[in-house]
Design a protein around this motif. Structure first.
Motif, short mmCIF file in Angstrom:
data_model
loop_
_atom_site.label_atom_id
_atom_site.label_comp_id
_atom_site.label_asym_id
_atom_site.label_seq_id
_atom_site.Cartn_x
_atom_site.Cartn_y
_atom_site.Cartn_z
N ARG A 227 17.34 -72.43 11.65
CA ARG A 227 16.96 -73.85 11.76
C ARG A 227 18.12 -74.69 12.32
N LYS A 228 19.34 -74.38 11.85
CA LYS A 228 20.50 -75.13 12.32
C LYS A 228 20.70 -74.94 13.82
N TYR A 229 20.51 -73.72 14.30
CA TYR A 229 20.65 -73.46 15.74
C TYR A 229 19.58 -74.24 16.52
N LEU A 230 18.34 -74.22 16.01
CA LEU A 230 17.27 -74.98 16.66
C LEU A 230 17.58 -76.48 16.62
N ASP A 231 18.15 -76.95 15.53
CA ASP A 231 18.47 -78.37 15.38
C ASP A 231 19.50 -78.80 16.43
N ARG A 232 20.45 -77.91 16.73
CA ARG A 232 21.51 -78.26 17.67
C ARG A 232 21.08 -78.04 19.13
N LYS A 233 20.11 -77.16 19.37
CA LYS A 233 19.75 -76.82 20.75
C LYS A 233 18.44 -77.46 21.22
N ILE A 234 17.41 -77.51 20.35
CA ILE A 234 16.08 -77.91 20.81
C ILE A 234 15.57 -79.16 20.10
#
Length: 544
Positions: A227-234
């Protein structure tokens, strides 16, 4: 025969009488013997006499001598230890007391109680003359009375300062921890999104969560990394969104052509997040093999997203940095507001508890301060004023002042001295007047009391209500108490000030004494001050 019988009876009677006398003498000889004496029956003020009690009794008897102030009106200065001596098979105990008196006159030392084997014995009483110390005023150089000296008030910190200091300490501690946490975050800068996600997945692999069968915690961390990666990228709300909301957003982006992510990747993400939700909220426990498979799918998903989402341009990076800065400022502002709100809520809770337990007036006076409350709780002063002497205890020292007397009172007195503290308009006003009576004048205490109403009117009082009752001091000096209420004009606003007053009048020791206390109506602290002042008044007989 009868004569011989009569002689025998007489012999028996004589023997019985002799035996009775011997037994009585023995019992009398065994009775305790008590003797008391003083070394002098006449002393000067402050000198000491020795009061001795001598007890002769058996060595097995328990003797209890009197203790404490049982010699009143004489004052015991010291109780000396008991001396013991042996007289044949009996003990002789000698107990001594040092006594004194600071007022002249004739006094009687009462009988003292001595307890021997639970039986009480009383000593004799003694009369003692206490004489004045003679002062020859013709040879003694006399000096004028020294003027009154203003005593500065002791420094005291208002109560509201402590409340403000406590609030500042709480705010300071909160700000300290907030800054410390911020510096810690700044000291550990976060890696770029992809590198940070790979680093966190590696940390998860190195943990012992799977070996310890901590499946719930394992899935929580795995889902948070994705989720954190998606929050920062998408999607900048990926951390707050539910699983269904996040999947719907990704599919919407894919349908619009903004995100070329494979359907399989989205399905794998949906399965991973749902399994994590079940593990966290439904106590589901997937097996270790499934958990490792989901870990692999998460890494593939992150790599797929990295391929389909292009690297941001320099302009996008600047906008993203600005957004994150604003977001950080909002978070910081919200934290500060939360801290201030917490302090305010805590203060309100404390105030509500104090109001319910101590009352609103107590909280108001403690926080904002109250002059009469501070006087009541401060250091009081006990002093003697004027001639005839008036001994009184007051919150502040009374200062000598010169005032004009009305002609009627001036004719009754040979002069008077006036002492006061405060002003008539202030929260508390105390006035003391004392002076010798003119022997050629027609002094009458009731007549002096009748002039109080006119005197109050001359000082600007109106709507005067007067009550009267008898009053006696702690040393039984009789007087008249006049009390009630009146209105006084406020010199600033011009409105009325409601006052309560009590005036104590005495005609003792060849003089006239008057004590007046004036305070604001319904001031409970001032009422306590009045009671304490009244209970402290003492008019000593100058002959003693």
């Amino acid at each position: 025969m009868n004569k011989r019988f009569t002689t025998t009876i007489k012999s028996y009677k004589a023997a019985a009488l002799l035996l009775f006398l011997l037994l009585s003498f023995q019992v009398f000889a065994q009775q305790p013997q008590i003797n008391a004496e003083i070394d002098s029956s006449s002393i000067k003020i402050g000198e000491q006499i020795i009061f001795s009690i001598e007890v002769e009794t058996d060595s097995t008897d328990l003797v209890v001598f009197p203790e404490g102030q049982t010699f009143d009106p004489m004052e015991m200065v010291e109780s000396l230890g008991a001396d013991t001596t042996t007289v044949e098979d009996r003990y002789r105990l000698l107990k001594k007391y040092s006594l004194t008196r600071f007022d002249s006159g004739a006094y009687t030392i009462p009988q003292q109680k001595v307890i021997i084997q639970n039986r009480e014995y009383l000593t004799d009483s003694f009369r003692v003359e206490v004489a004045d110390v003679k002062v020859d005023t013709t040879r003694q150089k006399m000096y004028p009375i020294k003027p009154a000296v203003d005593v500065p008030k002791p420094f005291s910190i208002p109560n509201w300062i402590w409340w403000l200091l406590a609030a500042l300490v709480i705010l300071g501690l909160a700000f300290y921890f907030f800054r410390r946490r911020k510096k810690r975050k700044e000291a550990e800068p976060e890696l770029p999104p992809y590198e940070q996600a790979m680093f966190e997945l590696k940390q998860l692999d190195n943990s012992s969560l799977l070996q310890d069968r901590e499946i719930k915690e394992y899935y929580s961390q795995l889902a948070f990394i994705v989720r954190k990666y998606l929050d920062r990228k998408i999607y900048d709300r990926a951390l707050e969104s539910t699983t269904s909301e996040l999947i719907a957003y990704l599919e919407l982006r894919k349908q619009s052509g903004e995100l070329s992510l494979k359907d399989k990747s989205i399905d794998n993400l949906q399965q991973l997040l749902k399994r994590a939700d079940l593990a966290k909220f439904a106590n589901s426990r997937p097996d270790v093999i499934t958990a490792k498979s989901d870990r692999t799918k998460a890494e593939h998903l992150i790599k797929d997203i990295r391929q389909v989402v292009p690297e941001p341009t320099e302009e996008e990076l600047m906008l993203d940095e600005k957004y994150r800065t604003e977001k950080l400022k909002r978070k910081r502002r919200n934290k500060i507001l939360a801290i201030i709100g917490g302090v305010l809520i805590l203060g309100i809770i404390v105030i509500v508890v104090l109001v319910n337990t101590r009352g609103f007036d107590y909280v108001k006076d403690s926080v904002l301060g109250n002059e009469t409350k501070e006087l009541l709780e401060g250091d009081w002063i006990r002093s003697e004023y004027g001639t005839p002497t008036v001994t009184i205890t007051t919150p502040e020292v009374l200062v000598r002042k010169a005032v004009d007397r009305d002609d009627e009172l001036q004719e009754m007195l040979l002069g008077s001295e006036t002492f006061d503290s405060g002003t008539l308009e202030s929260n508390l006003y105390i006035l003391l007047i004392t002076g010798p009576v003119n022997p050629e004048g027609d002094f009458n205490l009731d007549k002096a009391v009748d002039g109080i109403y006119e005197n109050l009117e001359n000082q600007g009082a109106s709507n005067i209500i007067m009550k009267e009752e008898d009053f006696s001091t702690i040393n039984n000096a009789e007087g008249i108490k006049v009390f009630g209420t009146f209105n006084l004009e406020n010199p600033i606003t011009g409105g009325p000030i409601q006052k309560e007053y009590a005036i104590l009048n005495f005609g003792e020791n060849g003089g006239f004494q008057q004590v007046m206390v004036v305070f604001d109506e319904d001031d409970e602290y001032a009422e306590e001050i009045l009671q304490r002042v009244e209970n402290s008044i003492e008019l000593k007989n100058q002959s003693n």
